[in-house]
Design a protein around this motif. Structure first.
Motif, mmCIF file in Angstrom:
data_model
loop_
_atom_site.group_PDB
_atom_site.id
_atom_site.type_symbol
_atom_site.label_atom_id
_atom_site.label_comp_id
_atom_site.label_asym_id
_atom_site.label_seq_id
_atom_site.Cartn_x
_atom_site.Cartn_y
_atom_site.Cartn_z
ATOM 1 N N GLU A 5 -6.232 -6.834 -17.254
ATOM 2 C CA GLU A 5 -5.920 -7.534 -16.011
ATOM 3 C C GLU A 5 -4.614 -8.314 -16.115
ATOM 4 O OE1 GLU A 5 -9.010 -9.845 -14.053
ATOM 5 O OE2 GLU A 5 -10.518 -8.502 -14.932
ATOM 6 N N LEU A 6 -4.396 -8.947 -17.253
ATOM 7 C CA LEU A 6 -3.157 -9.699 -17.448
ATOM 8 C C LEU A 6 -1.943 -8.768 -17.409
ATOM 9 C CD1 LEU A 6 -4.235 -12.182 -20.288
ATOM 10 C CD2 LEU A 6 -3.712 -12.739 -17.899
ATOM 11 N N ILE A 7 -2.061 -7.637 -18.084
ATOM 12 C CA ILE A 7 -0.966 -6.654 -18.094
ATOM 13 C C ILE A 7 -0.720 -6.139 -16.677
ATOM 14 C CG2 ILE A 7 -0.300 -4.339 -18.889
ATOM 15 C CD1 ILE A 7 -1.844 -4.992 -21.494
ATOM 16 N N TYR A 8 -1.802 -5.820 -15.987
ATOM 17 C CA TYR A 8 -1.678 -5.317 -14.615
ATOM 18 C C TYR A 8 -0.994 -6.344 -13.723
ATOM 19 C CZ TYR A 8 -2.702 -3.417 -10.045
ATOM 20 O OH TYR A 8 -2.567 -2.932 -8.771
ATOM 21 N N ASN A 9 -1.474 -7.578 -13.758
ATOM 22 C CA ASN A 9 -0.916 -8.634 -12.908
ATOM 23 C C ASN A 9 0.551 -8.928 -13.234
ATOM 24 O OD1 ASN A 9 -3.287 -8.941 -11.445
ATOM 25 N ND2 ASN A 9 -4.079 -10.507 -12.849
ATOM 26 N N LYS A 10 0.908 -8.778 -14.498
ATOM 27 C CA LYS A 10 2.278 -9.090 -14.903
ATOM 28 C C LYS A 10 3.255 -7.967 -14.546
ATOM 29 C CE LYS A 10 5.035 -10.670 -18.800
ATOM 30 N NZ LYS A 10 5.037 -11.133 -20.180
ATOM 31 N N TYR A 11 2.832 -6.697 -14.655
ATOM 32 C CA TYR A 11 3.780 -5.584 -14.554
ATOM 33 C C TYR A 11 3.626 -4.669 -13.330
ATOM 34 C CZ TYR A 11 5.078 -6.793 -19.305
ATOM 35 O OH TYR A 11 5.525 -7.452 -20.407
ATOM 36 N N ALA A 12 2.526 -4.712 -12.640
ATOM 37 C CA ALA A 12 2.290 -3.756 -11.556
ATOM 38 C C ALA A 12 3.372 -3.809 -10.481
ATOM 39 C CB ALA A 12 0.914 -3.981 -10.941
ATOM 40 N N LYS A 13 3.714 -5.010 -10.025
ATOM 41 C CA LYS A 13 4.728 -5.125 -8.970
ATOM 42 C C LYS A 13 6.105 -4.682 -9.458
ATOM 43 C CE LYS A 13 2.488 -8.606 -6.141
ATOM 44 N NZ LYS A 13 2.513 -9.962 -5.615
ATOM 45 N N LEU A 14 6.437 -5.022 -10.701
ATOM 46 C CA LEU A 14 7.735 -4.601 -11.248
ATOM 47 C C LEU A 14 7.818 -3.077 -11.344
ATOM 48 C CD1 LEU A 14 8.116 -7.170 -14.199
ATOM 49 C CD2 LEU A 14 9.510 -7.057 -12.117
ATOM 50 N N LEU A 15 6.742 -2.470 -11.836
ATOM 51 C CA LEU A 15 6.710 -1.015 -11.948
ATOM 52 C C LEU A 15 6.780 -0.363 -10.569
ATOM 53 C CD1 LEU A 15 3.964 -0.638 -14.685
ATOM 54 C CD2 LEU A 15 6.388 -0.076 -14.950
ATOM 55 N N LEU A 16 6.063 -0.926 -9.638
ATOM 56 C CA LEU A 16 6.053 -0.387 -8.277
ATOM 57 C C LEU A 16 7.444 -0.460 -7.654
ATOM 58 C CD1 LEU A 16 4.304 0.857 -6.092
ATOM 59 C CD2 LEU A 16 3.741 -1.440 -5.321
ATOM 60 N N ARG A 17 8.104 -1.573 -7.813
ATOM 61 C CA ARG A 17 9.455 -1.739 -7.284
ATOM 62 C C ARG A 17 10.412 -0.714 -7.918
ATOM 63 N NH1 ARG A 17 10.563 -7.209 -8.469
ATOM 64 N NH2 ARG A 17 8.723 -7.725 -7.265
ATOM 65 N N HIS A 18 10.305 -0.551 -9.218
ATOM 66 C CA HIS A 18 11.164 0.395 -9.928
ATOM 67 C C HIS A 18 10.863 1.837 -9.490
ATOM 68 C CE1 HIS A 18 13.850 1.730 -13.072
ATOM 69 N NE2 HIS A 18 12.926 2.585 -13.483
ATOM 70 N N ALA A 19 9.591 2.166 -9.381
ATOM 71 C CA ALA A 19 9.206 3.522 -8.959
ATOM 72 C C ALA A 19 9.704 3.798 -7.545
ATOM 73 C CB ALA A 19 7.691 3.693 -9.032
#
Length: 170
Positions: A5-19
């Motif tokens: 959950e911590l990994i998801y909350n920290k990186y999901a938006k960044l990955l989504l923006r990059h994708a």
């Protein structure tokens, strides 16, 4: 579970923006990121990740590459089908009907005055504008409209008679 959950909350938006910046498609971007997190969850027991951010962005990079590869294959397959699609009875009938109609239109046009034929062909077959036809043939745009109107009237009459004769005289 908490680490995930911590990994998801920290990186999901960044990955989504990059994708999204690489695909310009929100749905594709969301799907790619979702698949990375699914893979991360499914392989959580086997993975030995030293740098989480690096791992996630590398996984995204390869997901994007694979996405574009699959699009290329899909496009090539669609192009292949367009060229090599088997001729069915429906397409054969449609091709026959189009050829027959084209022949009827040519026959009808041959009965028109030469200038009217020329204007019609430039307009309807070569897709020139009235203005282009007018300057090419040194006639007014009103004359172009007149010739098109006359040819369309004649075609309607001719084709109507042709269709009726096919039904009643065959």
């Amino acid at each position: 579970m908490l680490a995930y959950e911590l990994i998801y909350n920290k990186y999901a938006k960044l990955l989504l923006r990059h994708a999204f910046s690489k695909t310009a498609d929100k749905i594709v971007a969301e799907e790619l990121v979702q698949n990375i997190f699914i893979s991360l969850w499914e392989n959580r027991q086997k993975l030995e990740v030293v740098n989480g951010q690096s791992y996630l962005f590398t996984a995204l990079k390869f997901s994007i590459i694979n996405h574009y590869r699959s699009l290329v294959v899909q496009n090539k397959y669609e192009d292949y089908l367009k060229v090599n699609a088997p001729i069915t009875e429906d397409t054969a009938l449609q091709n026959f009907e189009e050829k027959e109609l084209s022949q009827q239109v040519e026959l009808a046009l041959n009965h028109l005055p030469e200038k009217t034929q020329e204007v019609f062909r430039l307009s309807r077959m070569q897709h020139h504008s009235n203005k282009e036809i007018s300057s090419k043939l040194n006639i007014s745009e009103k004359a172009v409209e007149y010739h098109i109107t006359q040819s369309l009237k004649w075609l309607r009459q001719f084709l109507k008679k042709g269709v009726l004769s096919i039904f009643f005289y065959n």
